[in-house]
Structure formats: structure tokens, C-alpha cells
Design an enzyme around this catalytic site. Structure first.
Site, PDB file in Angstrom:
ATOM      1  N   GLU A   1      15.306 -76.547   8.041  1.00 45.97           N
ATOM      2  CA  GLU A   1      13.975 -76.668   7.448  1.00 45.97           C
ATOM      3  C   GLU A   1      12.892 -76.276   8.445  1.00 45.97           C
ATOM      4  OE1 GLU A   1      11.098 -79.790   5.245  1.00 45.97           O
ATOM      5  OE2 GLU A   1      13.235 -80.141   4.960  1.00 45.97           O
TER       6      GLU A   1
ATOM      7  N   ALA B   1      13.310 -74.321  12.301  1.00 44.63           N
ATOM      8  CA  ALA B   1      13.669 -74.673  13.674  1.00 44.63           C
ATOM      9  C   ALA B   1      12.419 -75.136  14.407  1.00 44.63           C
ATOM     10  CB  ALA B   1      14.286 -73.464  14.376  1.00 44.63           C
TER      11      ALA B   1
ATOM     12  N   SER C   1      15.312 -67.693  10.351  1.00 42.14           N
ATOM     13  CA  SER C   1      13.917 -68.123  10.348  1.00 42.14           C
ATOM     14  C   SER C   1      12.993 -67.108   9.684  1.00 42.14           C
ATOM     15  CB  SER C   1      13.453 -68.384  11.787  1.00 42.14           C
ATOM     16  OG  SER C   1      14.143 -69.473  12.335  1.00 42.14           O
TER      17      SER C   1
ATOM     18  N   GLU D   1      20.990 -65.922   5.304  1.00 36.90           N
ATOM     19  CA  GLU D   1      22.009 -64.875   5.295  1.00 36.90           C
ATOM     20  C   GLU D   1      22.459 -64.612   6.729  1.00 36.90           C
ATOM     21  OE1 GLU D   1      19.890 -62.544   1.524  1.00 36.90           O
ATOM     22  OE2 GLU D   1      20.311 -61.458   3.389  1.00 36.90           O
TER      23      GLU D   1
ATOM     24  N   ASP E   1      11.347 -74.848  17.284  1.00 39.18           N
ATOM     25  CA  ASP E   1      10.690 -73.825  18.092  1.00 39.18           C
ATOM     26  C   ASP E   1       9.732 -72.995  17.230  1.00 39.18           C
ATOM     27  OD1 ASP E   1      12.885 -73.969  20.492  1.00 39.18           O
ATOM     28  OD2 ASP E   1      13.827 -73.977  18.507  1.00 39.18           O
TER      29      ASP E   1
END
Length: 614
Positions: free
Chosen positions: A433, A435, A195, A190, A437
């Protein structure tokens, strides 16, 4: 597939709450404290790695094992798929037109590619994860945009139905979805939710008569969103708690476009994967029959994590295929291009770049098929390995393509070579799928939590436990790999053993030093994660090479050289990352924070231009 953002809530689920992670301290626990619950052991190679233990059962021997029937079935799909990708699907036109024609998708569906993992009783191909990985690898080598359509449809779009759907839901939806008569999409992301999946603001409520749910949602970056017929949608729903209070919790639903109130925006204009459709999807007062609840009310976060973890090997498969494509084009280039009187394959810098590309691809492929094969044989604890596979392969594919362009010189920058398209396509795989990081933090903190619980239990064992804890910090290599590798790989095995030992000591020292504060030490956690990624890649590489060298014939020596080279270079990275994690980093971390905060508070980089001050 841009909605495939693995949430930081996955990280929080491993480390959330003030009491979720209790790290061992040098002081003996107070007697009045209740005995801590015994920590659970794990068979996962990577989870044990954080304890400095080499538990090799899920890595050695190499678990890839397709019987003749499955190999034959796979080949029956791969042959026409390869022909379709070469002769029917036009990747260049798909990229130029920012669309893969529906007629092309329907032809692709006839090959069984959209229902690879669906059992035959639901009109699927009945493949296992290993077979699916090979199929996704082939697609990734030709057209990453088509791979995204395929993955968004089956790896996440309807995967929830396959994993947790009722028998009625499976019978109703899977036949049409597996055959491509209908398409699916996964709706999580959204405007304020990327994440962090638990921060979704979409809402759902149950009707007063209990016959249906009413959904209102605004979802963005939804792959297949412009043409999907069936959506897996996540929304907050008020759930009554045991104490009588009500709390909003994420819930998952199966939503049909035909329910009404489902609209989508125009296709997003993207850097790459242009052949795939990405769009905003809005759900306005959509009435969802109660039978379309996916899983239980309030269990949507678990459903999302189950879907993402289960389907995560799809990206590594596509990345391996893309790497192979780039390496093939690079070899064609360096063996025909002449400069300064010699073919450029003769120059040391070119040889080093190509060797690194080959070694990384070998390691990526080794990880991919360990992951898929372990899933096929019922291994349950693979979430850290899956995250590592995603991070490692997407990073390696990016650098491989970048080096391929470099070795093509100016032609690599030209559209006709095709590598610029691959580079644009590859960029997103380090973001969706999960990030990379976030995935690094997830890998690091999940493993550290596991080790911390065991250290706490050991420290709680009185004087004996304290002595064992102290001695354990200085234990040497286990020698676990020496007996399971090919004789020509023993030096690399010893190096891997040393890395595991150093890794375990480093993690333990960080836990003892920072205790629960390690959660906020991202400088150290990311470097620990980097080391874990390379160690797992080393183990996978040695296992694969040991197995394939038995039957590889004349190419066996070449594979051994590739494996040894990768391990030699990876071991250097491991040691360097662990040294950085172990150092006194407070001053450096403080400097990093100050520079970033000053720039952010200023609204721009505040450094003056030299013309203005000189």
C-alpha cells in the site's frame, strides 16, 4: 494485499512535467509572462504545514464523534469478533499451515466483518470509517494475516465498486461480497510494475462490436488471488485523444473468475502473513462485458488512487492493534521477570523502551482516529495525512515489536512467545500500500509543490510581494496551538508551534535555493517528510489528549505525561531532520551516489577483505 503498492506515479501526478511545479525565485517575473493561475488553498493541516501555517480546523478539536447508536452497533460487532478471534480463529495454526481455512473465513463473514462499510441495502453492516478502524484494530491485535485477507477483500478488492461503481454494479456484486459469499482481490502489481502504476503492461481492447473487452494480464503478489471470485483489474487500453491520435491509458475492470480464462498459481511462500493467500493471477483473453468497465475508459489510474487513498487507514488500524498486543505482552514480561535481584521493570533502560512504545502507540492511535473521523465528516483533502498515517504507524509497530522481543530476551526469539510471528507479519506493512520510501517522497513533494505554487504567486505580486516573501521567511511562531490545548500541554504546544514555523522557513528556503531541482533532491525531501510526519503526530497527540483529558478521570494525568513525552522527543527529531535538510549537502549526496554507483557498476561491494591486503 501485496498488490497495494501506491505508485510513484502518484508522486509524478503531483510533480510531473517540466511546468508542473514552478518554484518561486528571487527575481521578479518578466512582465510579458502571463499571470500565473492563482494557487488553490487547502484546509489540510499537513498541506498548510509546508507553508509554515498552522491551520488547525481538521485537527482541533479532536474530530472523533460516534453517537450512541453507532457505539452500540460497533460493540455488537466487536464482542462476537473478539470471541471469534480468541476461540475460533487459530492464528498459530494459520501461520504453520500457511492458510486460513475457508470454514473459518465463512464464520468470520457471518459477523459482518467482510462488509463493514457497505450500506445495509447491499447486505452490509453500514459502518462508518471510524467504526471500521476499531474493527480492523481488534483484528490486527490478534491476527495480521486475517487482517490482510479482510483488507484485501473490502478495503481495496471491491472498494472500487463501492466508490465509483454504477448502481447496477453495486446491486450485482456488493451483496455477495459484503456477506463473504464471494471474495474479492485487487490486481495492480505486475512483474515490471510495483510502485509505478502507470507502467502496467497488461492490455485490454474493445471488441469490434463494442459488446465486451478482451483482457490479457499477468498479475503478481495478489492477496486473496488463489480463491477470489471477483477481481478489480487494471490494464492499458488504447484511448482515442481529442487530436485524433491514440494513446494507451490505464483502465479499470470488474472481472469474474467465472468469465473464463482466469487462472492462479500456487500460494506464494512468504516471510510473514502466512495465513493470507498470495498468488499470481493470469487473465488470458478474458471477455469482459462492457457493463463491467469500472469508471471511465482511460481513468483507471484515478480509480486506483481513489481506492488506495480511501482504504489506506486500514493499515494504521491494524498497526495500532499490533502495537497494543506487543505492549501488553511486554508489561507482563517486565513485571514478572527478575534479573540481578530486581524485576526488570525497575531498570532505566527497560523503562525508557517501554515508555517509547507507549508514547508511539498513543500517537499512532491519535492519528488513526483523526484520519478516520475526518473522512466520516466529509473532508476530501486527506491524501497526505493518509500517507503519513501509513508510514508512521507501520514504522512504529515494527520498532515496538522489535523492542518487545528485546525485552523478552531469549524467550522473545522463541516461537512459543508469539512475537517472532508478529515481527514477521509486520515487515510487509512497510512495503505494501505504498512502500514507505515512496510515501515519504510523496509526502515531501506534494507539500513542496503546494508551497511552491503559493510562493510563486506571492513573488509575482511585484515589489510588495517580494517584500512579503522576504519577511515571511523570518516570521515567528503563530501561537495557534496555545488556545486550543489542555493547560498542562501548553509547553508542548509551544514546541509544536516552533516546529511548524521552522518547518515552513526550511521548506521555503529549499524551494528558493533549488527551485524545480528540488524534485531530484531526495536527501532533503525525505528529511522534510520525516519532519512533517512527526509534526502531524505531535498535533494529533495534543488534540486527542486535550479532548480525552476532559473525561479520562484519574488516568488524565497519565495521558498528559504520555503526550508531553512524545512531543518532547518528536520535537528533537523534527529539528534534527530540518537541520539536515537545510545543510550544504552536495558533498555528502555526491559521496552517497559515488559509493552506491561504484558498487552497482562492480556488481558487488568492491571493498577488499582485510586478510587479502594486510
Amino acid at each position: 494485499m501485496l498488490s497495494r503498492l501506491a505508485p510513484s506515479a502518484a508522486v509524478r501526478s503531483a510533480v510531473s512535467g517540466s511546468n508542473a511545479v514552478r518554484f518561486a525565485s528571487a527575481a521578479a517575473p518578466k512582465k510579458e509572462k502571463a499571470a500565473a493561475k492563482a494557487p488553490q488553498d487547502s484546509e489540510s493541516f499537513c498541506m498548510n504545514l509546508f507553508r509554515g501555517k498552522a491551520i488547525v480546523d481538521q485537527v482541533f478539536p479532536y474530530p472523533l464523534n460516534l453517537d450512541d447508536e453507532r457505539k452500540e452497533t460497533l460493540q455488537m460487532i466487536l464482542d462476537p469478533t473478539t470471541k471469534f478471534l480468541s476461540e475460533v480463529n487459530d492464528v498459530v495454526k494459520n501461520d504453520e499451515n500457511a492458510e486460513t481455512p475457508m470454514a473459518t473465513l465463512k464464520q468470520f463473514a457471518e459477523l459482518g466483518a467482510f462488509g463493514a462499510l457497505v450500506p445495509p441495502e447491499y447486505e452490509g453492516a453500514g459502518m462508518n470509517n471510524t467504526q471500521m478502524a476499531r474493527l480492523a484494530e481488534i483484528v490486527g491485535s490478534h491476527d495480521l494475516g486475517l487482517g490482510v485477507i479482510m483488507g484485501a477483500h473490502q478495503s481495496i478488492g471491491y472498494k472500487g465498486i463501492l466508490l465509483v461503481g454504477t448502481e447496477e454494479q453495486k446491486n450485482k456484486y456488493l451483496p455477495d461480497l459484503a456477506t463473504g459469499r464471494k471474495f474479492a482481490a485487487f490486481c495492480l502489481t505486475e512483474p515490471t510494475t510495483g510502485s509505478d502504476a502507470n507502467s502496467v503492461r497488461s492490455t485490454a481492447r474493445k471488441s469490434e462490436d463494442g459488446s465486451h473487452y478482451i483482457l490479457n494480464a499477468n498479475k503478481i503478489f495478489i492477496s486473496n488471488g488463489g480463491f477470489a471470485d471477483v477481481f478489480t483489474v487494471f490494464a492499458q487500453m488504447p484511448i482515442k485523444q481529442a487530436d485524433g491520435t491514440t494513446k494507451n491509458k490505464v483502465t479499470a475492470f470488474i472481472v469474474e473468475r467465472g468469465f473464463g480464462g482466469v487462472t492462479n498459481g500456487p500460494p506464494e511462500k512468504k516471510m510473514g502473513i502466512k495465513g493470507s493467500n498470495t498468488a499470481v493471477v493470469d487473465f488470458e483473453n478474458v471477455k469482459i462485458p462492457k457493463e463491467n468497465l469500472l469508471g471511465a475508459e482511460g481513468e483507471g489510474f484515478k480509480v486506483a488512487m481513489n481506492i488506495l487513498n480511501n482504504g489506506r487507514f486500514g493499515i494504521p488500524a491494524a498497526m495500532v492493534g499490533a502495537q497494543k498486543h506487543c505492549i501488553k505482552k511486554t508489561i507482563e514480561q517486565v513485571t514478572t521477570r527478575e534479573q540481578f535481584g530486581s524485576k526488570i521493570e525497575e531498570y532505566g533502560d527497560v523503562q525508557e523502551k517501554l515508555t517509547n512504545m507507549i508514547a508511539k502507540q498513543y500517537a499512532c492511535e491519535s492519528i488513526l482516529y483523526i484520519l478516520a473521523s475526518n473522512m466520516d465528516r466529509g473532508v476530501q483533502d486527506y491524501q497526505v495525512e493518509a500517507a503519513i498515517a501509513k508510514v508512521f504507524t507501520s514504522e512504529c509497530a515494527w520498532t515496538t515489536c522489535d523492542d518487545a522481543i528485546q525485552l523478552h530476551g531469549g524467550m522473545g526469539f522463541m516461537k512459543e512467545t508469539g512475537l517472532e510471528r508478529v515481527l514477521r507479519d509486520l515487515r510487509i506493512f512497510r512495503i505494501f500500500e505504498g512502500a514507505n520510501d515512496i510515501m515519504r517522497i510523496f509526502v515531501g513533494l506534494t507539500g513542496i509543490q503546494h508551497a511552491g505554487k503559493h510562493l510563486q504567486a506571492q513573488a509575482s505580486g511585484g515589489i510588495g510581494g517580494m517584500i512579503g516573501l522576504a519577511l515571511g521567511r523570518f516570521s515567528g511562531p503563530s501561537g495557534a496551538f496555545d488556545s486550543v490545548v489542555d493547560p498542562a500541554l501548553k509547553t508542548s504546544a509551544a514546541s509544536l508551534d516552533n516546529c511548524v514555523s521552522l518547518f515552513g522557513r526550511t521548506v521555503q528556503d529549499l524551494i528558493v535555493k533549488h527551485k524545480k531541482g528540488i524534485i531530484h533532491r531526495q536527501f532533503e525531501v525525505t528529511r522534510v517528510a520525516e519532519a512533517a510526519i512527526d509534526i502531524y503526530a505531535m498535533a494529533a497527540t495534543l488534540s486527542r489528549c486535550t479532548e480525552t483529558a476532559k473525561t479520562a478521570g484519574t488516568v488524565a494525568d497519565y495521558e498528559r505525561k504520555v503526550a508531553n513525552y512524545f512531543c518532547e522527543t518528536a520535537a528533537v527529531r523534527v529539528v534534527n531532520h530540518l537541520k539536515e535538510a537545510s545543510a550544504s549537502n552536495d558533498t555528502l549526496v555526491s559521496t552517497i551516489k559515488d559509493i552506491a554507483k561504484t558498487a552497482c557498476n562492480n556488481g558487488a561491494n568492491p571493498i577488499a577483505h582485510p586478510i587479502d591486503i594486510v
